[in-house]
Design a protein around this motif. Structure first.
Motif, PDB file in Angstrom:
ATOM      1  N   PRO A 355      11.775  18.232 -36.994  1.00 26.47           N
ATOM      2  CA  PRO A 355      10.466  17.594 -37.096  1.00 26.47           C
ATOM      3  C   PRO A 355      10.411  16.729 -38.356  1.00 26.47           C
ATOM      4  CG  PRO A 355      10.294  20.009 -36.930  1.00 26.47           C
ATOM      5  CD  PRO A 355      11.730  19.690 -37.155  1.00 26.47           C
ATOM      6  N   ALA A 356       9.713  15.599 -38.262  1.00 26.70           N
ATOM      7  CA  ALA A 356       9.618  14.707 -39.420  1.00 26.70           C
ATOM      8  C   ALA A 356       8.795  15.373 -40.519  1.00 26.70           C
ATOM      9  CB  ALA A 356       8.964  13.402 -39.002  1.00 26.70           C
ATOM     10  N   PRO A 357       9.210  15.210 -41.769  1.00 30.23           N
ATOM     11  CA  PRO A 357       8.406  15.765 -42.866  1.00 30.23           C
ATOM     12  C   PRO A 357       7.056  15.042 -42.948  1.00 30.23           C
ATOM     13  CG  PRO A 357      10.441  14.737 -43.699  1.00 30.23           C
ATOM     14  CD  PRO A 357      10.411  14.511 -42.227  1.00 30.23           C
ATOM     15  N   LEU A 358       6.052  15.727 -43.431  1.00 33.28           N
ATOM     16  CA  LEU A 358       4.747  15.114 -43.616  1.00 33.28           C
ATOM     17  C   LEU A 358       4.787  14.206 -44.837  1.00 33.28           C
ATOM     18  CD1 LEU A 358       2.546  18.313 -43.131  1.00 33.28           C
ATOM     19  CD2 LEU A 358       2.751  16.413 -41.509  1.00 33.28           C
ATOM     20  N   LEU A 360       3.435  13.582 -48.055  1.00 31.59           N
ATOM     21  CA  LEU A 360       2.646  14.390 -48.996  1.00 31.59           C
ATOM     22  C   LEU A 360       2.342  13.610 -50.277  1.00 31.59           C
ATOM     23  CD1 LEU A 360       4.421  17.873 -48.566  1.00 31.59           C
ATOM     24  CD2 LEU A 360       2.379  17.017 -47.405  1.00 31.59           C
ATOM     25  N   LEU A 366       0.047  20.102 -58.177  1.00 29.44           N
ATOM     26  CA  LEU A 366      -0.582  21.414 -58.024  1.00 29.44           C
ATOM     27  C   LEU A 366      -0.254  22.306 -59.220  1.00 29.44           C
ATOM     28  CD1 LEU A 366       0.148  22.039 -54.237  1.00 29.44           C
ATOM     29  CD2 LEU A 366      -1.843  20.957 -55.290  1.00 29.44           C
ATOM     30  N   ARG A 369       2.068  28.690 -60.170  1.00 27.97           N
ATOM     31  CA  ARG A 369       1.623  30.076 -60.118  1.00 27.97           C
ATOM     32  C   ARG A 369       2.823  30.964 -60.468  1.00 27.97           C
ATOM     33  NH1 ARG A 369      -3.111  32.098 -57.701  1.00 27.97           N
ATOM     34  NH2 ARG A 369      -3.392  30.357 -56.284  1.00 27.97           N
TER      35      ARG A 369
ATOM     36  N   ARG B   5       7.297  29.900 -34.932  1.00 23.61           N
ATOM     37  CA  ARG B   5       7.691  30.124 -36.330  1.00 23.61           C
ATOM     38  C   ARG B   5       6.424  30.150 -37.173  1.00 23.61           C
ATOM     39  NH1 ARG B   5      12.006  27.527 -33.866  1.00 23.61           N
ATOM     40  NH2 ARG B   5      14.056  28.165 -34.639  1.00 23.61           N
ATOM     41  N   ASN B  66       9.193  21.954 -43.011  1.00 24.99           N
ATOM     42  CA  ASN B  66       8.698  21.130 -41.891  1.00 24.99           C
ATOM     43  C   ASN B  66       8.739  21.835 -40.542  1.00 24.99           C
ATOM     44  OD1 ASN B  66       9.014  19.151 -43.933  1.00 24.99           O
ATOM     45  ND2 ASN B  66      11.026  18.626 -43.148  1.00 24.99           N
ATOM     46  N   GLU B  67       9.104  23.115 -40.493  1.00 23.06           N
ATOM     47  CA  GLU B  67       9.357  23.716 -39.193  1.00 23.06           C
ATOM     48  C   GLU B  67       8.394  24.830 -38.789  1.00 23.06           C
ATOM     49  OE1 GLU B  67      13.539  24.440 -38.613  1.00 23.06           O
ATOM     50  OE2 GLU B  67      14.053  22.381 -39.167  1.00 23.06           O
ATOM     51  N   LEU B  77      -5.207  26.905 -52.363  1.00 28.14           N
ATOM     52  CA  LEU B  77      -4.174  26.181 -53.121  1.00 28.14           C
ATOM     53  C   LEU B  77      -2.793  26.470 -52.531  1.00 28.14           C
ATOM     54  CD1 LEU B  77      -2.858  24.698 -55.568  1.00 28.14           C
ATOM     55  CD2 LEU B  77      -3.128  26.824 -56.867  1.00 28.14           C
ATOM     56  N   GLU B  78      -2.569  27.728 -52.160  1.00 27.62           N
ATOM     57  CA  GLU B  78      -1.250  28.066 -51.606  1.00 27.62           C
ATOM     58  C   GLU B  78      -1.055  27.436 -50.230  1.00 27.62           C
ATOM     59  OE1 GLU B  78       0.896  28.931 -53.613  1.00 27.62           O
ATOM     60  OE2 GLU B  78      -0.651  29.259 -55.125  1.00 27.62           O
ATOM     61  N   LEU B  80      -2.204  24.477 -49.452  1.00 28.42           N
ATOM     62  CA  LEU B  80      -1.845  23.095 -49.770  1.00 28.42           C
ATOM     63  C   LEU B  80      -0.378  23.008 -50.217  1.00 28.42           C
ATOM     64  CD1 LEU B  80      -3.164  20.307 -49.928  1.00 28.42           C
ATOM     65  CD2 LEU B  80      -3.809  20.806 -52.286  1.00 28.42           C
ATOM     66  N   ARG B  81       0.016  23.981 -51.034  1.00 28.29           N
ATOM     67  CA  ARG B  81       1.390  23.990 -51.536  1.00 28.29           C
ATOM     68  C   ARG B  81       2.388  24.164 -50.385  1.00 28.29           C
ATOM     69  NH1 ARG B  81       2.102  25.444 -56.850  1.00 28.29           N
ATOM     70  NH2 ARG B  81       0.495  27.030 -56.794  1.00 28.29           N
ATOM     71  N   LEU B  83       2.275  22.938 -47.484  1.00 29.77           N
ATOM     72  CA  LEU B  83       2.352  21.829 -46.519  1.00 29.77           C
ATOM     73  C   LEU B  83       3.793  21.377 -46.286  1.00 29.77           C
ATOM     74  CD1 LEU B  83      -0.697  19.455 -47.188  1.00 29.77           C
ATOM     75  CD2 LEU B  83      -0.190  20.789 -45.122  1.00 29.77           C
ATOM     76  N   CYS B  86       5.170  22.500 -43.134  1.00 32.39           N
ATOM     77  CA  CYS B  86       4.467  22.094 -41.904  1.00 32.39           C
ATOM     78  C   CYS B  86       4.929  20.737 -41.389  1.00 32.39           C
ATOM     79  CB  CYS B  86       2.968  22.033 -42.180  1.00 32.39           C
ATOM     80  SG  CYS B  86       2.304  23.577 -42.808  1.00 32.39           S
ATOM     81  N   ASN B  87       4.513  20.444 -40.155  1.00 30.02           N
ATOM     82  CA  ASN B  87       4.693  19.112 -39.581  1.00 30.02           C
ATOM     83  C   ASN B  87       3.396  18.738 -38.858  1.00 30.02           C
ATOM     84  OD1 ASN B  87       4.861  20.061 -36.734  1.00 30.02           O
ATOM     85  ND2 ASN B  87       6.724  21.069 -37.500  1.00 30.02           N
ATOM     86  N   LYS B  88       3.386  17.596 -38.195  1.00 32.04           N
ATOM     87  CA  LYS B  88       2.109  17.099 -37.621  1.00 32.04           C
ATOM     88  C   LYS B  88       1.598  17.992 -36.491  1.00 32.04           C
ATOM     89  CE  LYS B  88       4.360  13.723 -34.532  1.00 32.04           C
ATOM     90  NZ  LYS B  88       4.589  14.709 -33.498  1.00 32.04           N
ATOM     91  N   LYS B 116     -11.351  19.144 -50.929  1.00 33.52           N
ATOM     92  CA  LYS B 116     -10.314  18.102 -50.966  1.00 33.52           C
ATOM     93  C   LYS B 116      -9.018  18.632 -50.335  1.00 33.52           C
ATOM     94  CE  LYS B 116      -7.925  14.583 -53.018  1.00 33.52           C
ATOM     95  NZ  LYS B 116      -7.673  13.369 -52.314  1.00 33.52           N
ATOM     96  N   LEU B 120      -7.183  17.164 -46.955  1.00 37.65           N
ATOM     97  CA  LEU B 120      -5.787  16.740 -46.905  1.00 37.65           C
ATOM     98  C   LEU B 120      -5.051  17.451 -45.771  1.00 37.65           C
ATOM     99  CD1 LEU B 120      -4.958  16.753 -50.723  1.00 37.65           C
ATOM    100  CD2 LEU B 120      -4.681  14.780 -49.201  1.00 37.65           C
ATOM    101  N   LYS B 124      -3.429  15.918 -41.980  1.00 36.97           N
ATOM    102  CA  LYS B 124      -1.984  15.930 -41.728  1.00 36.97           C
ATOM    103  C   LYS B 124      -1.560  16.833 -40.586  1.00 36.97           C
ATOM    104  CE  LYS B 124      -1.314  15.173 -46.638  1.00 36.97           C
ATOM    105  NZ  LYS B 124      -1.096  13.706 -46.584  1.00 36.97           N
ATOM    106  N   LEU B 125      -2.372  17.861 -40.307  1.00 47.65           N
ATOM    107  CA  LEU B 125      -1.941  18.872 -39.337  1.00 47.65           C
ATOM    108  C   LEU B 125      -2.674  18.707 -38.006  1.00 47.65           C
ATOM    109  CD1 LEU B 125      -1.870  21.993 -41.707  1.00 47.65           C
ATOM    110  CD2 LEU B 125      -0.051  20.330 -41.251  1.00 47.65           C
TER     111      LEU B 125
END
Lengths: 617, 196
Positions: A355-358, A360, A366, A369, B5, B66-67, B77-78, B80-81, B83, B86-88, B116, B120, B124-125
């Protein structure tokens, strides 16, 4: 009853890799286990520890260190008892001395040494590839690929060990240790706890004349191990394609998924090795002869790739054999399914399906942590007090444990670390070769493990530094395992306490101080004495790890603290010098999270306005 | 069923290892192959805890960047981190209650506003379901039951053939009796948050 003692053959349990290994040992009739805990291996002995508290025919000990663990088990194995020794990869460095010569004497009862490597260093100081130890010692090495296989391989390893009369190294990587999956239980046999020892000094006492014979014996055993490797049921060969893929361990699961995802089952042939030293040379040679080119998929060092090239050379084969350098295959870090699929796609010559990366690019930076010393951790107080006396410019060799987090700001009191115990001995070197004061930090468990010899050296050789032993009463980092200095009553274990102060005194140290780091002013006064002392000074900072104290019901309930904002002048010494995670900023004001604060009162003692006060209930 | 997954991200102490394990147990009970992987190490000390649950005909224990088909974020926050996992086509469930890391308190970073972050993620998702999971855990009388809320929410997505009843059965058998009522209620509330 401990779940791993469930005697229902055929029942499925959802087990962690480490639990599966422990269960495999139980199914093999193991009755004796030793270890020094270390991530990612620690959950194996945790099972044994709990089991040994429930049943009388299972002996388990947390040994002082890995060398001791292996030697204790070596004695048991000579008596014909089946035993297991577990450690993390760097632990095998500590146990390397007995390992190399135990290979000569061999064993009577089956012995499996579980060695847990940590690619990517999730919780380690290096990512050395311990497959070299099998090559160095000529001992057999087995590498399971899945959780279910981990149990079966462990069980089979005992028959192999007794047949060859050699210890067997079971190598895992973090990913297998910490993965859970369904495992089918087998039967639990009777355990044999008492054996007998047949004296045989001319085969067991490794003086040169004996060892010359034993080395020859080892090579004969090694030959037999190689024959075993050829027939090992956990080697797998699948497919009829002309492109060969060779892998083992967790990586083999990535290869299987890549074959499926890329739809190349008809183009490739997979050899998954379960017996990874000595290598099944004939099996590999025949595999090489059946394909046109080969990709070796292995994390860390190109050990297998090099060996397979050598096997090809022996067989006069000139096919292409690749590994490192294909796709993103490097000697660094852990591999993952996407990385392996990409490399295989490239090697086979098919498009990679990923899959293509988003995009970002619009995600703001960020905040990190990072792990942090817990709220109320006594190490934080000790660090503060030492800094008040020695300044931040002194040299601070540190060691392995939670307190290594003293590396992070605002504490920033960690200057050098290589291995267990190195704070003490390297402190000696630092104190001789530069003009600044040296304060070494070591935890209690680490001190017993590898700090004592360094301290004796420091006393004998008249070195000049301060050693701070951070004594929190447990082995906190790896999950609160006991060590020789723990209070046996609190843990309800029948063991003898080796008192830390007595050990330090016994090492010849004359200037010994004990502080309670929660008492800030008094601790600072005491540390000043250590500062003035010329020679070796030891400060034992005694205060229980709050997590451990809570778990063992030793935590004295204290009221959490709060900030009286009428008094607070926002100096923020509390936040800037201690950085306890119970503190946070609300607008421009410091606040204390009452759910996190354990009431240690250290911040209250450093506030110049006395603005930090117990919360009124 | 289609292979799934799943990645769960949380802060140490939020209990995501238990959620992932219970999900794996539920799959086993239903005869669906599942592999759960955990990143431990220093996580207990306030760091990030990531688990992956590979469900179906998958051999690998982890999910590459991405998978992820589904992302379950216990903290915004986690989420967002994560992402980069992830993919579309990824579906995400996000607890909106922030747990700012200590670095923010000492001025080493700025906590991104939750709105925010969600914006985001939504841009994207494929689908983002966000709700205050802590509020639901508190409603269940147990702030520590956020992991049950998020587990219930994941079940509510219907991405895998595990019913709420099966999940409740596993939770009943595998969690401490003293928290059972609040755990089951939290599970239910999380499920309802998705089902509406």
């Amino acid at each position: 009853m401990h779940p791993l003692l469930t005697n229902e053959p055929g029942k499925k349990m959802f087990l962690m890799g480490n639990e599966a290994i422990a269960r495999g040992a139980l199914e093999a009739g193991v009755s004796f286990a030793t270890c020094y805990p270390g991530t990612p291996s620690s959950e194996i002995p945790e099972q044994f520890f709990n089991i040994s508290r429930e049943i009388s025919d299972f002996y388990f000990e947390y040994s002082t260190n890995e060398k001791v663990a292996l030697e204790v088990a070596a004695g048991a194995a000579q008596c014909g008892i089946r035993c297991m020794v577990t450690m993390k990869h760097v632990g095998l460095n500590v146990a390397a001395d007995p390992l190399m010569t135990l290979a000569y004497t061999g064993v009577v009862g089956g012995m499996v040494i579980v060695n847990a490597d940590d690619p990517f260093m999730f919780s380690s100081q290096n990512e050395q590839d311990n497959r070299y130890y099998a090559r160095l010692s000529s001992l057999p090495m087995l590498e399971p690929s899945t959780v279910a296989e981990a149990k079966e391989v462990t069980k089979a390893a005992y028959d192999l060990s007794e047949e060859l009369k050699l210890p067997v190294i079971l190598r895992t990587t973090t990913r297998l240790n910490h993965t859970r999956a369904a495992v089918e239980l087998g039967t639990l046999p009777q355990r044999k706890t008492l054996g007998s020892f047949q004296k045989n000094p001319f085969n067991l006492v490794t003086v040169p004349a004996v060892s010359r014979k034993l080395h020859k014996d080892l090579l004969e055993k090694y030959q037999r191990a190689q024959e075993k490797a050829e027939q090992w049921p956990f080697n797998e060969c699948a497919g009829n394609g002309k492109i060969g893929l060779i892998s083992f361990g967790v990586c083999a699961t990535y290869v299987k998924d890549a074959i499926k995802d890329l739809g190349i089952a008809d183009q490739v042939k997979l050899l998954k090795l379960g017996f990874t030293w000595p290598l099944p040379k004939n099996l590999i040679t025949n595999f090489l002869k059946s394909v046109e080119k080969v990709l070796v998929v292995e994390e860390l060092e190109p050990v297998l790739e090099t060996d397979i090239k050598a096997i090809a050379q022996d067989a006069g084969l000139t096919i292409t054999i690749k590994g490192k350098g294909v796709g993103g295959f490097s000697r660094l870090y852990e591999y993952d399914p996407g990385l392996v699929r990409k490399a295989i796609a490239e090697f086979v010559g098919v498009p990679n399906k990923a899959p293509a990366p988003l995009d970002l690019s619009d995600v703001p930076p960020l905040p990190g942590r990072p792990p942090n010393l817990c709220a109320g951790c006594p190490h934080r107080a000790t660090y503060y007090e030492v800094k008040e006396v020695f300044g931040s410019d002194s040299v601070f060799p540190t060691d392995i444990g939670c307190y290594t987090l003293g590396l992070l700001p605002p504490i920033s009191m960690a200057d050098f670390l290589i291995c267990m115990g190195s704070s003490v001995s390297s402190g000696a070197g630092f104190s001789r070769c530069q003009p600044k004061k040296v304060v070494s930090f070591i935890g209690d468990s680490t001190f017993y493990h590898a700090g004592i010899t360094g301290l004796i050296d420091a006393v004998h050789n008249n070195h000049n530094f301060t050693l701070v032993i951070l004594d929190n009463g447990t082995t906190a980092m790896t999950g609160h395992q006991p060590h020789p200095g723990v209070n046996p009553e609190a843990l309800q274990i029948n063991r003898t306490r080796v008192v830390l102060e007595d050990v330090v005194r016994g090492c010849g140290v004359k200037d010994i101080h004990i502080i309670d780091p929660y008492k800030v002013k008094k601790s600072i006064e005491t540390l000043k004495k250590a500062y003035e002392y010329a020679g070796i000074s030891v400060v034992i900072a005694q205060q229980l790890c709050p997590l451990f104290a809570r778990a063992t019901k030793q935590l004295k309930r204290s009221r959490p603290f709060m900030i009286n904002h009428e008094k607070c002048k926002n100096h923020r010494l509390c936040l800037n010098k201690l950085a306890c995670p119970a503190m946070y900023l609300e607008g421009e004001r410091v606040q204390i999270d009452k759910n996190l604060c354990i009431g240690c009162a250290v911040c209250a003692q450093i506030c110049p306005e006395n603005a930090i006060v117990p919360l009124k209930e | 069923m289609q292979d799934k997954r799943v990645v769960m991200v949380a802060v140490g102490g939020q209990g995501n290892v238990l959620s992932a394990r219970l999900l794996g147990e539920a799959c086993m009970l239903m005869g669906i192959p599942a592999i759960v992987s955990e990143v431990h190490g220093m996580a207990q000390r306030g760091g990030i805890v990531e688990t992956s649950i590979n469900i179906g005909d998958i051999n690998s224990p982890i999910v590459s960047n991405n998978e992820a088909d589904v992302l379950v974020a216990f903290e915004p926050l986690e989420g967002l981190r994560a992402l980069n996992k992830c993919n579309k086509d990824t579906i995400a469930v996000v607890n909106t209650r922030p747990l700012p890391p200590f670095t923010v308190a000492v001025g080493q970073g700025v906590y991104p506003p939750v709105e925010k972050s969600l914006e985001l993620m939504k841009a994207k998702l494929k689908r983002v379901v966000a709700f205050d999971g802590m509020e639901l855990a508190e409603k269940a009388n147990n702030p520590l039951a956020l992991n049950m809320v998020m587990l219930g929410a994941f079940i509510g997505l219907n991405e895998i053939p595990i019913s709420l009843e099966v999940m409740k059965k596993v939770v009943s058998e595998r969690t401490k009796k003293q928290f059972l009522d609040s755990n089951l209620l939290a599970l239910e509330l999380g499920y309802q948050a998705i089902k509406g």
